[in-house]
Design a protein around this motif. Structure first.
Motif, PDB file in Angstrom:
ATOM      1  N   VAL A  72       0.816  -1.204   0.000  1.00 33.07           N
ATOM      2  CA  VAL A  72       0.000   0.000   0.000  1.00 33.07           C
ATOM      3  C   VAL A  72       0.857   1.265   0.000  1.00 33.07           C
ATOM      4  O   VAL A  72       0.404   2.328  -0.443  1.00 33.07           O
ATOM      5  CB  VAL A  72      -0.971  -0.019   1.203  1.00 33.07           C
ATOM      6  N   VAL A  73       2.111   1.174   0.458  1.00 37.03           N
ATOM      7  CA  VAL A  73       2.988   2.348   0.458  1.00 37.03           C
ATOM      8  C   VAL A  73       3.275   2.786  -0.980  1.00 37.03           C
ATOM      9  O   VAL A  73       3.136   3.966  -1.333  1.00 37.03           O
ATOM     10  CB  VAL A  73       4.299   2.068   1.211  1.00 37.03           C
ATOM     11  N   SER A  74       3.671   1.837  -1.821  1.00 37.21           N
ATOM     12  CA  SER A  74       3.962   2.161  -3.227  1.00 37.21           C
ATOM     13  C   SER A  74       2.702   2.323  -4.055  1.00 37.21           C
ATOM     14  O   SER A  74       2.707   3.020  -5.074  1.00 37.21           O
ATOM     15  CB  SER A  74       4.845   1.070  -3.847  1.00 37.21           C
ATOM     16  N   ASP A  75       1.627   1.680  -3.631  1.00 34.24           N
ATOM     17  CA  ASP A  75       0.379   1.716  -4.382  1.00 34.24           C
ATOM     18  C   ASP A  75      -0.411   2.996  -4.131  1.00 34.24           C
ATOM     19  O   ASP A  75      -0.876   3.656  -5.067  1.00 34.24           O
ATOM     20  CB  ASP A  75      -0.458   0.489  -4.006  1.00 34.24           C
TER      21      ASP A  75
ATOM     22  N   LYS B 199      14.317  11.278   9.689  1.00 32.25           N
ATOM     23  CA  LYS B 199      13.914  10.198  10.582  1.00 32.25           C
ATOM     24  C   LYS B 199      12.586   9.616  10.109  1.00 32.25           C
ATOM     25  O   LYS B 199      11.646  10.360   9.829  1.00 32.25           O
ATOM     26  CB  LYS B 199      13.771  10.707  12.026  1.00 32.25           C
ATOM     27  N   VAL B 200      12.525   8.293  10.018  1.00 32.21           N
ATOM     28  CA  VAL B 200      11.310   7.622   9.548  1.00 32.21           C
ATOM     29  C   VAL B 200      10.958   6.478  10.489  1.00 32.21           C
ATOM     30  O   VAL B 200      11.794   5.611  10.763  1.00 32.21           O
ATOM     31  CB  VAL B 200      11.495   7.064   8.119  1.00 32.21           C
ATOM     32  N   GLU B 201       9.744   6.496  10.993  1.00 36.52           N
ATOM     33  CA  GLU B 201       9.216   5.393  11.788  1.00 36.52           C
ATOM     34  C   GLU B 201       7.928   4.922  11.120  1.00 36.52           C
ATOM     35  O   GLU B 201       7.141   5.747  10.642  1.00 36.52           O
ATOM     36  CB  GLU B 201       8.918   5.830  13.227  1.00 36.52           C
ATOM     37  N   ALA B 202       7.698   3.603  11.090  1.00 39.09           N
ATOM     38  CA  ALA B 202       6.501   3.115  10.409  1.00 39.09           C
ATOM     39  C   ALA B 202       6.112   1.730  10.897  1.00 39.09           C
ATOM     40  O   ALA B 202       6.964   0.947  11.351  1.00 39.09           O
ATOM     41  CB  ALA B 202       6.724   3.089   8.893  1.00 39.09           C
ATOM     42  N   VAL B 203       4.825   1.442  10.799  1.00 39.87           N
ATOM     43  CA  VAL B 203       4.308   0.104  11.050  1.00 39.87           C
ATOM     44  C   VAL B 203       3.343  -0.231   9.922  1.00 39.87           C
ATOM     45  O   VAL B 203       2.752   0.662   9.297  1.00 39.87           O
ATOM     46  CB  VAL B 203       3.588  -0.005  12.410  1.00 39.87           C
TER      47      VAL B 203
ATOM     48  N   VAL C 227      -2.020  -2.142   5.107  1.00 36.91           N
ATOM     49  CA  VAL C 227      -2.280  -1.001   5.976  1.00 36.91           C
ATOM     50  C   VAL C 227      -0.934  -0.480   6.462  1.00 36.91           C
ATOM     51  O   VAL C 227      -0.062  -1.276   6.818  1.00 36.91           O
ATOM     52  CB  VAL C 227      -3.145  -1.391   7.186  1.00 36.91           C
ATOM     53  N   ALA C 228      -0.757   0.830   6.468  1.00 33.28           N
ATOM     54  CA  ALA C 228       0.530   1.381   6.908  1.00 33.28           C
ATOM     55  C   ALA C 228       0.335   2.743   7.568  1.00 33.28           C
ATOM     56  O   ALA C 228      -0.549   3.519   7.181  1.00 33.28           O
ATOM     57  CB  ALA C 228       1.486   1.513   5.730  1.00 33.28           C
ATOM     58  N   ASN C 229       1.171   2.999   8.554  1.00 35.17           N
ATOM     59  CA  ASN C 229       1.231   4.305   9.203  1.00 35.17           C
ATOM     60  C   ASN C 229       2.695   4.698   9.312  1.00 35.17           C
ATOM     61  O   ASN C 229       3.528   3.895   9.722  1.00 35.17           O
ATOM     62  CB  ASN C 229       0.600   4.270  10.591  1.00 35.17           C
ATOM     63  N   ALA C 230       3.021   5.918   8.914  1.00 29.46           N
ATOM     64  CA  ALA C 230       4.411   6.384   8.957  1.00 29.46           C
ATOM     65  C   ALA C 230       4.489   7.763   9.584  1.00 29.46           C
ATOM     66  O   ALA C 230       3.589   8.599   9.412  1.00 29.46           O
ATOM     67  CB  ALA C 230       5.002   6.420   7.547  1.00 29.46           C
ATOM     68  N   ARG C 231       5.574   7.985  10.312  1.00 24.54           N
ATOM     69  CA  ARG C 231       5.863   9.304  10.878  1.00 24.54           C
ATOM     70  C   ARG C 231       7.231   9.731  10.362  1.00 24.54           C
ATOM     71  O   ARG C 231       8.230   9.028  10.557  1.00 24.54           O
ATOM     72  CB  ARG C 231       5.870   9.268  12.403  1.00 24.54           C
ATOM     73  N   VAL C 232       7.264  10.861   9.682  1.00 25.72           N
ATOM     74  CA  VAL C 232       8.489  11.333   9.034  1.00 25.72           C
ATOM     75  C   VAL C 232       8.868  12.694   9.620  1.00 25.72           C
ATOM     76  O   VAL C 232       8.038  13.613   9.670  1.00 25.72           O
ATOM     77  CB  VAL C 232       8.310  11.460   7.506  1.00 25.72           C
ATOM     78  N   VAL C 233      10.122  12.804  10.054  1.00 22.76           N
ATOM     79  CA  VAL C 233      10.655  14.071  10.552  1.00 22.76           C
ATOM     80  C   VAL C 233      11.631  14.617   9.517  1.00 22.76           C
ATOM     81  O   VAL C 233      12.478  13.868   9.001  1.00 22.76           O
ATOM     82  CB  VAL C 233      11.371  13.890  11.903  1.00 22.76           C
TER      83      VAL C 233
ATOM     84  N   ALA D 277       5.483  14.874   9.469  1.00 26.42           N
ATOM     85  CA  ALA D 277       4.329  14.388   8.711  1.00 26.42           C
ATOM     86  C   ALA D 277       3.910  13.026   9.236  1.00 26.42           C
ATOM     87  O   ALA D 277       4.752  12.177   9.534  1.00 26.42           O
ATOM     88  CB  ALA D 277       4.669  14.288   7.221  1.00 26.42           C
ATOM     89  N   ASN D 278       2.612  12.840   9.359  1.00 28.38           N
ATOM     90  CA  ASN D 278       2.045  11.559   9.754  1.00 28.38           C
ATOM     91  C   ASN D 278       1.158  11.067   8.615  1.00 28.38           C
ATOM     92  O   ASN D 278       0.219  11.758   8.207  1.00 28.38           O
ATOM     93  CB  ASN D 278       1.231  11.700  11.044  1.00 28.38           C
ATOM     94  N   LEU D 279       1.490   9.903   8.076  1.00 26.39           N
ATOM     95  CA  LEU D 279       0.792   9.383   6.899  1.00 26.39           C
ATOM     96  C   LEU D 279       0.101   8.073   7.232  1.00 26.39           C
ATOM     97  O   LEU D 279       0.701   7.177   7.843  1.00 26.39           O
ATOM     98  CB  LEU D 279       1.760   9.153   5.741  1.00 26.39           C
ATOM     99  N   VAL D 280      -1.158   7.934   6.798  1.00 25.77           N
ATOM    100  CA  VAL D 280      -1.921   6.705   6.977  1.00 25.77           C
ATOM    101  C   VAL D 280      -2.437   6.262   5.615  1.00 25.77           C
ATOM    102  O   VAL D 280      -2.966   7.077   4.843  1.00 25.77           O
ATOM    103  CB  VAL D 280      -3.113   6.914   7.927  1.00 25.77           C
TER     104      VAL D 280
END
Length: 335
Positions: free
Chosen positions: A160-163, A182-186, A197-203, A210-213
């Protein structure tokens, strides 16, 4: 510069490619001359619909074709785009530019060496709400993006990240204009081999966050972006193509009222309706089909030689951050 229509072609006329073919056929600045697809019947169907020649290989493209959309599976982008670029043909490749950073960088290098235009189909750049926010010259401090939809049974070979999330990755990089540090993700895969399903937090280097869902397992489609800055707050609805903006300048009286009150006195304002106090303005958007606007911009670059709106370098940056997010998902350990 000639006023004659630019001779165009589409390689890959599946779900997205057929829309490119339709618009190239409709637009006065374009003359669709060929569609290419390994599926001979599909190529024939689209070609006959729009008065073009059906081909099963790009080797048969006429020498006077000047602009081509490449809408084949991502793993084939590099091989096809580089052949076209070396012929001096301008290429719009569907997002993402490639499935690896190495391939994306190689494509960019090929475009630079050939002098041919290479742009990436990050269509959300041309969404009316995004075009509206760009006119406001906002400098984001914090961004939230949400992109969810039911499973479409397409692109199951990628996560889903690339899609899907790749759209918001590009928009956020374009708005923040700073390097991710800095990148954190689950993420969780449920139906497909990769994350659904993905959630990422990018500094970012400039301090923005940025918080991406993204999810392709939702029961409805919802695509939103919220942008917070020192001067404004914006809430955008991609689906409905509308949004609101709350600017500091328009709310100076509310801010002054709050500042004049001592902290312990703010409780006296509890009976007031905050929503009624704040001046909320609708975001003024135009009514342009994003894909049409994207193709018009592409053909304008071909005609004038000016840089494309979405550069190959933009595409590389989006793939790089997407890769960092996927790596963070894969390295996450569940208890």
């Amino acid at each position: 510069m000639s006023d004659s229509p630019i001779r165009t072609a589409v390689v890959g006329v599946g779900h997205m490619g057929r829309h490119h073919a339709r618009l190239y056929h409709e637009m006065p600045q374009s003359q669709l001359v060929a569609v290419v697809d390994l599926n001979k019947d599909r190529a024939g169907e689209i070609a006959s619909k729009y008065g073009a020649t059906a081909l099963t290989s790009i080797d048969g493209l006429p020498n006077d074709v000047r602009a081509v959309t490449v809408a084949v599976p991502t793993i084939h982008h590099r091989a096809i785009a580089e052949k076209l670029l070396r012929r001096g043909i301008a290429v719009l490749v569907e997002k993402p530019i490639a499935d690896t950073v190495a391939d994306a960088e190689a494509m960019m290098k090929c475009a630079n060496e050939s002098g041919a235009i290479l742009t990436v189909g990050h269509t959300e750049r041309f969404n009316p709400v995004v075009r509206a926010i760009q006119r406001l010259e906002i400098h984001p401090k914090y961004i939230e993006s949400q992109r969810i939809s039911p499973f479409r049974f397409r692109s199951a070979d990628i996560g889903v990240v690339s899609d899907m999330m790749i759209h918001d990755i590009d928009i956020i990089l374009h708005l923040v204009r700073s390097k991710p540090v800095k990148v954190e993700a689950v993420g969780v895969n449920v139906l497909a081999k990769h994350e659904d399903v993905a959630n990422a937090r990018v500094v970012f280097e400039n301090g923005a966050v940025a918080n991406l869902v993204a999810s392709r397992l939702a029961l409805k489609t919802d695509r939103r972006l919220r942008v917070f800055s020192e001067t404004a707050y914006l809430s955008l609805d991609y689906q409905r193509k509308n949004g609101i903006v709350v600017t500091r300048d328009a709310n100076l009286d509310v801010l002054s009222l709050a500042k004049d009150k001592k902290l312990e006195d703010l409780a006296q304002m509890a009976d007031l309706d905050f929503g009624q106090l704040v001046k909320v303005e609708p975001l003024i958007v135009d009514d342009v089909e994003p894909l049409r606007a994207e193709l018009e911009s592409f053909l304008d670059s071909v005609a004038t030689g000016k840089p494309p709106a979405v550069s190959a370098e933009d595409g590389v940056h989006a793939v790089r951050l997407a890769g960092q997010i996927v790596s963070a998902i894969q390295s996450h350990r569940w208890s």
